[in-house]
Design a protein around this motif. Structure first.
Motif, PDB file in Angstrom:
ATOM      1  N   VAL A   1       3.802  -7.325   1.871  1.00  0.00           N
ATOM      2  CA  VAL A   1       3.586  -8.702   2.316  1.00  0.00           C
ATOM      3  C   VAL A   1       3.576  -9.647   1.117  1.00  0.00           C
ATOM      4  O   VAL A   1       3.084  -9.306   0.050  1.00  0.00           O
TER       5      VAL A   1
ATOM      6  N   PHE B   1      -6.977   1.505  10.062  1.00  0.00           N
ATOM      7  CA  PHE B   1      -5.805   0.908  10.690  1.00  0.00           C
ATOM      8  C   PHE B   1      -5.544   1.545  12.054  1.00  0.00           C
ATOM      9  O   PHE B   1      -6.021   2.624  12.359  1.00  0.00           O
TER      10      PHE B   1
ATOM     11  N   CYS C   1       7.015   2.739   7.781  1.00  0.00           N
ATOM     12  CA  CYS C   1       6.791   1.305   7.971  1.00  0.00           C
ATOM     13  C   CYS C   1       5.823   0.809   6.898  1.00  0.00           C
ATOM     14  O   CYS C   1       4.642   0.570   7.168  1.00  0.00           O
TER      15      CYS C   1
ATOM     16  N   CYS D   1       3.644  -1.307   4.195  1.00  0.00           N
ATOM     17  CA  CYS D   1       3.058  -2.643   4.051  1.00  0.00           C
ATOM     18  C   CYS D   1       3.662  -3.283   2.805  1.00  0.00           C
ATOM     19  O   CYS D   1       3.467  -2.793   1.691  1.00  0.00           O
TER      20      CYS D   1
ATOM     21  N   TRP E   1      -2.592   3.037  14.338  1.00  0.00           N
ATOM     22  CA  TRP E   1      -1.242   3.570  14.236  1.00  0.00           C
ATOM     23  C   TRP E   1      -0.982   4.472  15.427  1.00  0.00           C
ATOM     24  O   TRP E   1      -1.782   5.356  15.720  1.00  0.00           O
TER      25      TRP E   1
ATOM     26  N   THR F   1       0.854  -1.186   0.000  1.00  0.00           N
ATOM     27  CA  THR F   1       0.000   0.000   0.000  1.00  0.00           C
ATOM     28  C   THR F   1       0.889   1.235   0.000  1.00  0.00           C
ATOM     29  O   THR F   1       1.986   1.235   0.557  1.00  0.00           O
TER      30      THR F   1
END
Length: 108
Positions: free
Chosen positions: A86, A44, A82, A84, A46, A11
């Protein structure tokens, strides 16, 4: 030969950042293809708070052998502290397409 292919889900904050990352990964031979999905809504947690915002998703096709190098490249290009990134295994599908992924990422 068993072809170990992966989808990488990433993302980003903007379509421009997704485009920059996707193009770099394909040009560098770390990915065979990148798809940009925009907009997506992200919900999310955070820094202890639930947040919501607009993001852009990038889905990249690669091989198991390229995941580490691809991840490092994404982190270097990304605007997030940080990001994303994956890896999702592909456990089947069109063998010709999976072979194309392998061919385009240097596994010949």
């Amino acid at each position: 030969m068993s072809i170990q292919t992966k989808l990488i889900y990433i993302t980003t904050d903007t379509p421009d950042n997704a485009h920059l990352i996707g193009k770099a990964l394909v040009e560098d031979g770390l990915a065979a293809c990148a798809n940009i999905l925009d907009p997506i809504t992200a919900i999310f947690r955070w820094e202890g708070k639930v947040k919501e915002g607009r993001e852009t998703a990038l889905i990249v096709k690669t091989t198991d052998q390229q995941v580490d190098a691809l991840t490092k490249r994404v982190v270097a290009l990304h605007t997030y502290n940080c990001p994303c990134v994956v890896s999702i295994p592909i456990d089947g599908g069109n063998l010709a397409f999976l072979q194309w992924i392998a061919d385009e990422t240097g596994l010949r």
